[in-house]
Design a protein around this motif. Structure first.
Motif, PDB file in Angstrom:
ATOM      1  N   PHE A 470      15.042   1.371  -8.012  1.00  0.00           N
ATOM      2  CA  PHE A 470      14.672  -0.032  -8.132  1.00  0.00           C
ATOM      3  C   PHE A 470      13.218  -0.120  -8.573  1.00  0.00           C
ATOM      4  O   PHE A 470      12.343   0.557  -8.027  1.00  0.00           O
ATOM      5  N   ASP A 471      12.973  -0.938  -9.572  1.00  0.00           N
ATOM      6  CA  ASP A 471      11.617  -1.156 -10.059  1.00  0.00           C
ATOM      7  C   ASP A 471      11.415  -2.663 -10.243  1.00  0.00           C
ATOM      8  O   ASP A 471      11.991  -3.267 -11.166  1.00  0.00           O
ATOM      9  N   PRO A 472      10.660  -3.304  -9.349  1.00  0.00           N
ATOM     10  CA  PRO A 472       9.879  -2.699  -8.265  1.00  0.00           C
ATOM     11  C   PRO A 472      10.738  -2.429  -7.032  1.00  0.00           C
ATOM     12  O   PRO A 472      11.832  -2.965  -6.902  1.00  0.00           O
ATOM     13  N   PRO A 473      10.255  -1.578  -6.120  1.00  0.00           N
ATOM     14  CA  PRO A 473      10.992  -1.353  -4.869  1.00  0.00           C
ATOM     15  C   PRO A 473      11.143  -2.656  -4.082  1.00  0.00           C
ATOM     16  O   PRO A 473      10.315  -3.559  -4.178  1.00  0.00           O
ATOM     17  N   GLU A 474      12.219  -2.755  -3.288  1.00  0.00           N
ATOM     18  CA  GLU A 474      12.531  -3.966  -2.540  1.00  0.00           C
ATOM     19  C   GLU A 474      12.175  -3.768  -1.066  1.00  0.00           C
ATOM     20  O   GLU A 474      12.572  -2.781  -0.439  1.00  0.00           O
ATOM     21  N   GLU A 475      11.435  -4.728  -0.548  1.00  0.00           N
ATOM     22  CA  GLU A 475      10.957  -4.621   0.835  1.00  0.00           C
ATOM     23  C   GLU A 475      12.095  -4.890   1.808  1.00  0.00           C
ATOM     24  O   GLU A 475      12.968  -5.742   1.568  1.00  0.00           O
ATOM     25  N   VAL A 476      12.114  -4.163   2.963  1.00  0.00           N
ATOM     26  CA  VAL A 476      13.130  -4.308   4.012  1.00  0.00           C
ATOM     27  C   VAL A 476      12.427  -4.446   5.359  1.00  0.00           C
ATOM     28  O   VAL A 476      11.249  -4.086   5.522  1.00  0.00           O
ATOM     29  N   ARG A 477      13.186  -4.985   6.348  1.00  0.00           N
ATOM     30  CA  ARG A 477      12.698  -5.067   7.724  1.00  0.00           C
ATOM     31  C   ARG A 477      13.310  -3.918   8.498  1.00  0.00           C
ATOM     32  O   ARG A 477      14.526  -3.698   8.463  1.00  0.00           O
ATOM     33  N   VAL A 478      12.479  -3.190   9.244  1.00  0.00           N
ATOM     34  CA  VAL A 478      12.879  -1.937   9.856  1.00  0.00           C
ATOM     35  C   VAL A 478      12.604  -1.984  11.352  1.00  0.00           C
ATOM     36  O   VAL A 478      11.583  -2.521  11.803  1.00  0.00           O
ATOM     37  N   LEU A 479      13.541  -1.409  12.132  1.00  0.00           N
ATOM     38  CA  LEU A 479      13.342  -1.115  13.549  1.00  0.00           C
ATOM     39  C   LEU A 479      13.299   0.400  13.703  1.00  0.00           C
ATOM     40  O   LEU A 479      14.130   1.114  13.130  1.00  0.00           O
ATOM     41  N   TYR A 480      12.316   0.905  14.444  1.00  0.00           N
ATOM     42  CA  TYR A 480      12.187   2.345  14.608  1.00  0.00           C
ATOM     43  C   TYR A 480      11.756   2.624  16.023  1.00  0.00           C
ATOM     44  O   TYR A 480      11.105   1.806  16.703  1.00  0.00           O
ATOM     45  N   ALA A 481      12.095   3.847  16.503  1.00  0.00           N
ATOM     46  CA  ALA A 481      11.755   4.228  17.874  1.00  0.00           C
ATOM     47  C   ALA A 481      10.306   4.640  17.981  1.00  0.00           C
ATOM     48  O   ALA A 481       9.630   4.329  18.974  1.00  0.00           O
ATOM     49  N   LEU A 482       9.798   5.337  16.980  1.00  0.00           N
ATOM     50  CA  LEU A 482       8.411   5.774  16.951  1.00  0.00           C
ATOM     51  C   LEU A 482       7.719   5.178  15.725  1.00  0.00           C
ATOM     52  O   LEU A 482       8.310   5.102  14.650  1.00  0.00           O
ATOM     53  N   GLU A 484       5.578   6.402  13.725  1.00  0.00           N
ATOM     54  CA  GLU A 484       5.474   7.342  12.618  1.00  0.00           C
ATOM     55  C   GLU A 484       6.785   8.052  12.337  1.00  0.00           C
ATOM     56  O   GLU A 484       6.821   9.000  11.576  1.00  0.00           O
ATOM     57  N   GLY A 485       7.895   7.606  12.943  1.00  0.00           N
ATOM     58  CA  GLY A 485       9.177   8.262  12.776  1.00  0.00           C
ATOM     59  C   GLY A 485      10.073   7.547  11.786  1.00  0.00           C
ATOM     60  O   GLY A 485       9.678   6.585  11.119  1.00  0.00           O
ATOM     61  N   PRO A 486      11.332   8.019  11.668  1.00  0.00           N
ATOM     62  CA  PRO A 486      12.267   7.421  10.714  1.00  0.00           C
ATOM     63  C   PRO A 486      12.766   6.080  11.231  1.00  0.00           C
ATOM     64  O   PRO A 486      12.648   5.768  12.419  1.00  0.00           O
ATOM     65  N   PRO A 487      13.363   5.275  10.368  1.00  0.00           N
ATOM     66  CA  PRO A 487      13.905   3.988  10.815  1.00  0.00           C
ATOM     67  C   PRO A 487      15.203   4.185  11.587  1.00  0.00           C
ATOM     68  O   PRO A 487      16.005   5.060  11.278  1.00  0.00           O
ATOM     69  N   ALA A 488      15.396   3.367  12.602  1.00  0.00           N
ATOM     70  CA  ALA A 488      16.658   3.365  13.335  1.00  0.00           C
ATOM     71  C   ALA A 488      17.606   2.300  12.804  1.00  0.00           C
ATOM     72  O   ALA A 488      18.843   2.440  12.919  1.00  0.00           O
ATOM     73  N   GLY A 518      -8.233   2.508  -1.673  1.00  0.00           N
ATOM     74  CA  GLY A 518      -7.524   1.800  -0.616  1.00  0.00           C
ATOM     75  C   GLY A 518      -6.025   1.814  -0.747  1.00  0.00           C
ATOM     76  O   GLY A 518      -5.323   1.308   0.138  1.00  0.00           O
ATOM     77  N   THR A 519      -5.477   2.396  -1.840  1.00  0.00           N
ATOM     78  CA  THR A 519      -4.027   2.496  -1.988  1.00  0.00           C
ATOM     79  C   THR A 519      -3.471   3.429  -0.916  1.00  0.00           C
ATOM     80  O   THR A 519      -4.015   4.506  -0.665  1.00  0.00           O
ATOM     81  N   ARG A 520      -2.355   3.041  -0.289  1.00  0.00           N
ATOM     82  CA  ARG A 520      -1.803   3.775   0.848  1.00  0.00           C
ATOM     83  C   ARG A 520      -0.779   4.800   0.366  1.00  0.00           C
ATOM     84  O   ARG A 520      -0.131   4.626  -0.652  1.00  0.00           O
ATOM     85  N   LEU A 521      -0.642   5.872   1.141  1.00  0.00           N
ATOM     86  CA  LEU A 521       0.327   6.912   0.816  1.00  0.00           C
ATOM     87  C   LEU A 521       1.735   6.459   1.186  1.00  0.00           C
ATOM     88  O   LEU A 521       1.938   5.420   1.831  1.00  0.00           O
ATOM     89  N   ARG A 522       2.722   7.265   0.782  1.00  0.00           N
ATOM     90  CA  ARG A 522       4.116   6.947   1.030  1.00  0.00           C
ATOM     91  C   ARG A 522       4.800   8.122   1.744  1.00  0.00           C
ATOM     92  O   ARG A 522       4.578   9.277   1.360  1.00  0.00           O
ATOM     93  N   ASP A 523       5.675   7.788   2.729  1.00  0.00           N
ATOM     94  CA  ASP A 523       6.548   8.758   3.395  1.00  0.00           C
ATOM     95  C   ASP A 523       7.988   8.370   3.101  1.00  0.00           C
ATOM     96  O   ASP A 523       8.453   7.289   3.520  1.00  0.00           O
ATOM     97  N   TYR A 524       8.694   9.235   2.369  1.00  0.00           N
ATOM     98  CA  TYR A 524      10.052   8.937   1.923  1.00  0.00           C
ATOM     99  C   TYR A 524      11.071   9.548   2.890  1.00  0.00           C
ATOM    100  O   TYR A 524      10.891  10.675   3.376  1.00  0.00           O
ATOM    101  N   TYR A 525      12.169   8.812   3.105  1.00  0.00           N
ATOM    102  CA  TYR A 525      13.281   9.259   3.933  1.00  0.00           C
ATOM    103  C   TYR A 525      14.586   9.036   3.185  1.00  0.00           C
ATOM    104  O   TYR A 525      14.766   8.008   2.524  1.00  0.00           O
ATOM    105  N   GLY A 541       1.962   3.584   3.967  1.00  0.00           N
ATOM    106  CA  GLY A 541       0.842   3.637   4.895  1.00  0.00           C
ATOM    107  C   GLY A 541       1.236   4.197   6.249  1.00  0.00           C
ATOM    108  O   GLY A 541       2.414   4.423   6.568  1.00  0.00           O
ATOM    109  N   LEU A 542       0.217   4.419   7.065  1.00  0.00           N
ATOM    110  CA  LEU A 542       0.384   4.918   8.430  1.00  0.00           C
ATOM    111  C   LEU A 542      -0.315   3.971   9.393  1.00  0.00           C
ATOM    112  O   LEU A 542      -1.285   3.291   9.018  1.00  0.00           O
ATOM    113  N   PRO A 543       0.153   3.914  10.648  1.00  0.00           N
ATOM    114  CA  PRO A 543      -0.558   3.072  11.629  1.00  0.00           C
ATOM    115  C   PRO A 543      -1.986   3.571  11.823  1.00  0.00           C
ATOM    116  O   PRO A 543      -2.247   4.781  11.887  1.00  0.00           O
TER     117      PRO A 543
END
Length: 560
Positions: A470-482, A484-488, A518-525, A541-543
């Motif tokens: 997808f260009d541009p990427p589509e934003e989603v709402r995520v619930l996660y346990a941690l 810095e962890g993966p989405p639940a 100031g551009t933030r990094l990305r963590d892909y899952y 980004g990261l917390p």
């Protein structure tokens, strides 16, 4: 109307040998001579395999005759016997830039002041000169002269240099070529003097200081240039005055004296101030390349017409067939072609076309000019008397054998379709995707013109990358346990997906040479939901990374 296609062989760029019957003009065998420069001493070179022939065309009254033509078109030209001159503003007022023969007969010469000229000839008509326009006209005239040979270039402000090696026999020999050239220029209202010699310097000198319409054989080169005055060496006025004060009034006198004292005197000067260097160039002891405003195409077909035509379209099939035969003989194909038309009044215009891939199909090349030649103006009462078709860009194209099933090459058909659409609507009407080196997924593909160079081959597809992005990427709402962890669980397009399996993270840092600070990094899952669908998500980004608020999640692609 008849047409003939002329082939011009390659030119021998080595300097011509110089023979001499005058003492001092030719170096003795085995004796090196110095040219008065910092380079190594040079002697008379060995004769080249093919004798080089240079033609000099001198147009002494180009500026004023061009102005007469412009005035004649507006019915404002003065009588030919009335004194007329062009002037240029200088530091001490206006001075004479060019004059007609009638003005020169009245005592008006180039370089004099206008006030002095009006005192000598009160009836003088004067107009301001247009040096920029004269320079552009000389360049157009140099291109127009390519009807006789493929290599022409302006020479100063009043001349054209031409390499006619291997071309003169097409016009009946050197005297016939010079006669035809002067006749055609006279038809344009231009007075000219011409000369052919083994070197550029000798041709230049004979055209300006010789008898006119002169051809000089290599064995007579030194003997012929010996009586010419020293300004024939293409040196400036101050150097010529210095030589005359030293008693060296001719080329032969300069060549007869010892070289060492003059070599020290002119060792670190420019070519215009170095008579020994110019002498060696004139006699062929030192090579002198012939620069060109644009290199002529390597593959070129020509049609010379006995009568001017208003439309060059009927000539295209024969020219395309001749051009493709030249390409096939050398194993090349055309990527860009140019149809150049030469008007009988000296104007030159061209139409260009490009191809998506190399080709030598004459019917396809001729079709690229459909509906495009109407823009070529034949002029009122002039027409085109010379037409050329050249491959300005050519690429190797080896012969290929057709398959046993006789199937057509679909890629070739697509390329021809792209060529026809681009020729009709412009080169930027079509675009195609091309691979681009980048770590950011949405930047690995760019759009380039379809007629551009072949794009680099993309790398082997990564097994961990989805086929659909997808260009541009589509934003989603995520619930996660941690944090810095993966989405639940995530919600995308108002549908909730529960994550059952995941793999990652794969971290991609910003491109510091391109992205803003100031551009933030990305963590892909890579995740799989409860219905077996697989997605490619990343957290931007990261917390507490100091580059923004809460990290955001996006869907980048879909697997399967």
């Amino acid at each position: 109307m008849t047409a003939r296609v002329l082939r011009f062989p390659s030119r021998a760029m080595a300097p011509a040998p110089s023979g001499s019957a005058v003492p001092g003009l030719a170096g003795a065998p085995g004796r090196p001579t110095s040219a008065g420069t910092d380079g190594p001493p040079t002697g008379t070179p060995e004769p080249p395999p093919e004798e080089r022939r240079l033609l000099a065309l001198h147009l002494p009254r180009l500026a004023v005759e061009r102005r007469f033509r412009l005035l004649a078109r507006r019915n404002a030209a003065p009588p030919p016997d009335h004194p007329f001159a062009l002037i240029i503003d200088g530091p001490h007022g206006f001075f004479i830039h060019a004059a007609t023969p009638a003005a020169e007969a009245a005592g008006i010469h180039r370089g004099g002041r206008l006030v002095d000229a009006r005192a000598v000839c009160p009836d003088l008509l004067a107009q301001e000169a247009d040096p920029a326009g004269d320079e552009a006209a000389l360049l157009d005239l140099a291109l127009w002269c390519r009807r006789w040979c493929p290599w022409t270039t302006p020479d100063g402000t009043d001349g054209i240099a031409m390499d006619v090696t291997g071309s003169t026999h097409l016009w009946g020999g050197e005297p016939a070529l010079l006669e035809e050239m002067e006749a055609r220029l006279a038809g344009l209202g231009l007075s000219a003097s011409t000369a052919i010699a083994p070197t550029r310097g000798a041709a230049w000198a004979l055209a300006r200081f010789g008898a006119g319409r002169e051809t000089c054989a290599p064995e007579r080169l030194a003997e012929r240039v010996a009586p010419l005055p020293v300004p024939a060496l293409r040196i400036d006025a101050d150097t010529a005055l210095l030589l005359r004060r030293l008693g060296l009034a001719t080329v032969g006198a300069l060549a007869a004296i010892p070289r060492a004292p003059l070599a020290r005197r002119f060792a670190r000067t420019t070519p215009e101030r170095n008579p020994l260097l110019r002498l060696d160039q004139m006699l062929g002891r030192r090579p002198e390349p012939l620069p060109c405003p644009e290199d002529p195409p390597r593959f070129l077909a020509r049609a010379t017409l006995s009568e001017p035509v208003l439309d060059p379209t009927p000539l295209l099939p024969a020219l395309a067939a001749e051009l493709c035969a030249m390409l096939a003989a050398k194993g090349f194909g055309a990527r860009r072609i140019a149809l150049t038309v030469f008007r009988s009044d000296g104007a030159v215009s061209a139409a260009e076309a490009a191809t998506a891939r190399a080709t030598r199909d004459p019917a396809h090349l001729a079709r690229l000019f459909d509906g495009r030649l109407d823009r070529l103006d034949p002029g009122f009462g002039f027409g085109f008397d010379h037409v050329t078709l050249g491959a300005t860009v050519a690429e190797p194209l080896p012969s290929r054998q057709a398959g046993l099933d006789a199937r057509r090459d679909e890629g070739e058909d697509l390329a021809r379709l792209v060529d026809r659409i681009s020729a009709r609507f412009g080169p930027h009407a079509l675009a195609r995707p091309a691979f681009h080196e980048s770590h950011i997924p949405e930047r690995r593909e760019v759009w380039v013109p379809a007629l551009g160079p072949a794009p680099p081959q993309p790398p082997v597809p990564h097994a961990r990358r989805p086929l659909r992005l997808f260009d541009p990427p589509e934003e989603v709402r995520v619930l996660y346990a941690l944090p810095e962890g993966p989405p639940a669980q995530f919600t995308w397009r108002r549908v909730t997906h529960r994550v059952t399996r995941f793999a990652g993270p794969e971290r991609i840092s910003p491109e510091w040479w391109r992205d803003r600070p100031g551009t933030r990094l990305r963590d892909y899952y890579r995740v799989e939901d409860h219905e077996g669908r697989r997605f490619w998500l990343y957290r931007e980004g990261l917390p507490d990374d100091g580059r923004g608020g809460t990290p955001r999640w996006f869907v980048q692609g879909i697997f399967g």
